[in-house]
Design a protein around this motif. Structure first.
Motif, PDB file in Angstrom:
ATOM      1  N   UNK A 183       0.837  -1.198   0.000  1.00 32.77           N
ATOM      2  CA  UNK A 183       0.000   0.000   0.000  1.00 32.77           C
ATOM      3  C   UNK A 183       0.877   1.255   0.000  1.00 32.77           C
ATOM      4  N   UNK A 241       2.293   1.820  -3.456  1.00 34.10           N
ATOM      5  CA  UNK A 241       1.280   2.279  -4.417  1.00 34.10           C
ATOM      6  C   UNK A 241       0.924   3.739  -4.166  1.00 34.10           C
ATOM      7  N   UNK A 242       0.833   4.140  -2.882  1.00 36.29           N
ATOM      8  CA  UNK A 242       0.438   5.507  -2.554  1.00 36.29           C
ATOM      9  C   UNK A 242       1.453   6.535  -3.056  1.00 36.29           C
ATOM     10  N   UNK A 243       2.738   6.158  -3.045  1.00 40.66           N
ATOM     11  CA  UNK A 243       3.743   7.137  -3.472  1.00 40.66           C
ATOM     12  C   UNK A 243       4.203   6.899  -4.908  1.00 40.66           C
ATOM     13  N   UNK A 244       3.590   5.918  -5.572  1.00 37.77           N
ATOM     14  CA  UNK A 244       3.925   5.703  -6.978  1.00 37.77           C
ATOM     15  C   UNK A 244       5.236   4.969  -7.187  1.00 37.77           C
ATOM     16  N   UNK A 246       4.166   3.757   9.944  1.00 43.23           N
ATOM     17  CA  UNK A 246       3.145   3.022  10.695  1.00 43.23           C
ATOM     18  C   UNK A 246       2.310   2.157   9.757  1.00 43.23           C
ATOM     19  N   UNK A 247       1.999   2.700   8.582  1.00 43.05           N
ATOM     20  CA  UNK A 247       1.217   1.955   7.604  1.00 43.05           C
ATOM     21  C   UNK A 247       1.982   0.709   7.139  1.00 43.05           C
ATOM     22  N   UNK A 254       3.515   8.513   9.044  1.00 44.82           N
ATOM     23  CA  UNK A 254       2.325   7.750   8.670  1.00 44.82           C
ATOM     24  C   UNK A 254       2.686   6.560   7.770  1.00 44.82           C
ATOM     25  N   UNK A 255       3.603   6.801   6.839  1.00 42.77           N
ATOM     26  CA  UNK A 255       4.017   5.710   5.948  1.00 42.77           C
ATOM     27  C   UNK A 255       4.695   4.589   6.735  1.00 42.77           C
ATOM     28  N   UNK A 309       6.797  15.138   3.434  1.00 43.68           N
ATOM     29  CA  UNK A 309       6.772  15.821   4.725  1.00 43.68           C
ATOM     30  C   UNK A 309       6.932  14.823   5.876  1.00 43.68           C
ATOM     31  N   UNK A 361       5.528  14.389   8.734  1.00 48.25           N
ATOM     32  CA  UNK A 361       4.293  13.785   9.248  1.00 48.25           C
ATOM     33  C   UNK A 361       3.857  12.636   8.339  1.00 48.25           C
ATOM     34  N   UNK A 362       3.945  12.864   7.036  1.00 45.96           N
ATOM     35  CA  UNK A 362       3.569  11.821   6.076  1.00 45.96           C
ATOM     36  C   UNK A 362       4.518  10.632   6.196  1.00 45.96           C
TER      37      UNK A 362
END
Lengths: 204, 204, 204
Positions: free
Chosen positions: C47, C50-53, C124-125, C121-122, C115, C117-118
């Motif tokens: 995931x 895919x989110x960051x291409x 933890x994801x 999140x990545x 960033x 914060x992102x």
């Protein structure tokens, strides 16, 4: 168009609140509530961006969406004992969000040079798929598949949006008209209890 | 190879019908039935395309898939009272779809220059993941995880496909042979009630 | 840093075992057990990619992950009658995996220029979303949303990681410190039965 941006951010807040409420209804812990709020608010746009290869997806590049989600999350936590009274307010935000996310989704499809039918699908997906993911993660049957007219309002609005673009009218007017169509259908559907009939298979 | 394209489109119709039936079984409204039909027909290929960065994903660029889904949806709605009798016909389409989507998936992996093992996985995913998404959105345990030999037929067929490619035979022959393997395994498995044993943990 | 790579691969094994156990608990067939093991081990990283291409996603380009999953799968199948006794061993691997996948995820975010914060999140994801997908495919409410402190340990560790990077210390030391933080929080949480309180809505 400042009012448009303000409404878009308010819609993100509303979707985050809707997710947080659903998660609290399942008695998730604060972490789970946070995840569901985020997924509900950004899920539709994220899927849309991934499908068309617009990566990193939107909310990773513009942190304002994340800040709005945190605000929505805080509001849901603080006011959760009073949310019953505020329900109409949040319903209104959520409906505004439905209208605005539809427009954003269709527009992003147009900018990607996609066929109008695909653009309308992207609009509806942007506006409604966050709610589908919310329900899947809460282990519920997605509510938009069997109750209420929700995504249909977005679908109709998205179609009108494309028709209106052909008129050559001012873009701001088209935005306002489209959002009004989506919001009106949704409000009328709830007020008059409109719903589509369930389809079912004959019993064997 | 015209017959191949015709079968591919028929497979899309069959998968859409399978999705629509599952959704009507859950008493979804027409909108929900439409979404499930779409997701079942394009879900596997969409995930495959997103994983390898082939975006916008296939059905956004070739509208024929969408038209086939609409046909499948229409058929499911119109004939839903007679579908019990047509079950064998649709089972056949679905099985043909399994074979053809396996080939498409493996080929797209090869064209992306990926390792053969990954290509086989992409083929199986293309052929079976739409059904997984259908079941998840219907809030059911995916049927291919615990009943029937379905994705396994695709896995075996995909492996044979890669072996056959090394022979240097004519591509059309390889296509037909691969599809025949997948379809035969699936048909035999259903006819003779083959299934893999459930694995279970010892009771404490 | 060889020890790091060894631990990363061991973590993949541990996640695959965790998935296989969950699937056997649902009495899936060997095919279903294999799919759940794969999804649990690579779901979070997939995931994220895919989110960051970042496509084709990681495990499609480095087959070592797949081989580790096959090892984990084999271990789960062979030792499933003794896994109760080995539970502590696997819990330890899973916890190590949580720590290491957090670091990998945050680093990939940094390399993509995102960033902070992102990036957190990545991280933890990457570390926790495989488990969410495992539970969704098993038709269960994801356990990390309502029980145990799991993803929170990853979130805290990811934040420390970013702070430590500002010190300019040797990267290996920062890796070890970050993993230690995540692992310690998780171990303490389980030992002392820490959990976050469930949030709930007032009864109407």
């Amino acid at each position: 168009m400042t009012i448009f941006i303000v409404l878009d951010l308010m819609a993100t807040i509303a979707f985050a609140v809707s997710g947080a409420l659903a998660a609290m209804n399942k008695r998730f812990d604060p972490f789970g509530v946070g995840i569901i709020a985020i997924v509900t608010a950004i899920g539709g746009g994220t899927l849309r961006d991934m499908l068309i290869g617009r990566t990193p997806v939107g909310w990773m590049q513009d942190l304002n969406y994340l800040y709005m989600i945190f605000i929505g999350l805080g509001m849901a936590l603080i006011f959760r004992h009073k949310l019953q009274k505020l329900r109409k307010t949040f319903f209104l935000f959520d409906t505004i969000g439905l209208g605005l996310f539809t427009i954003t989704g269709v527009e992003i499809g147009i900018n990607a040079g996609l066929n109008p039918i695909i653009c309308i699908m992207l609009g509806t997906m942007s506006a409604s798929f966050g709610g589908v993911l919310r329900d899947v993660l809460c282990n519920e049957v997605p509510v938009i598949f069997h109750r209420e007219i929700y995504a249909l309002a977005s679908l109709i609005g998205g179609s009108f949006f494309l028709l209106l673009l052909k008129t050559g009218w001012d873009q701001d007017i088209i935005y306002v008209l489209t959002a009004s169509i989506v919001i009106s259908i949704r409000l009328l559907a709830v007020k008059y209890n409109w719903s589509l009939p369930a389809l079912r298979l004959p019993q064997e």
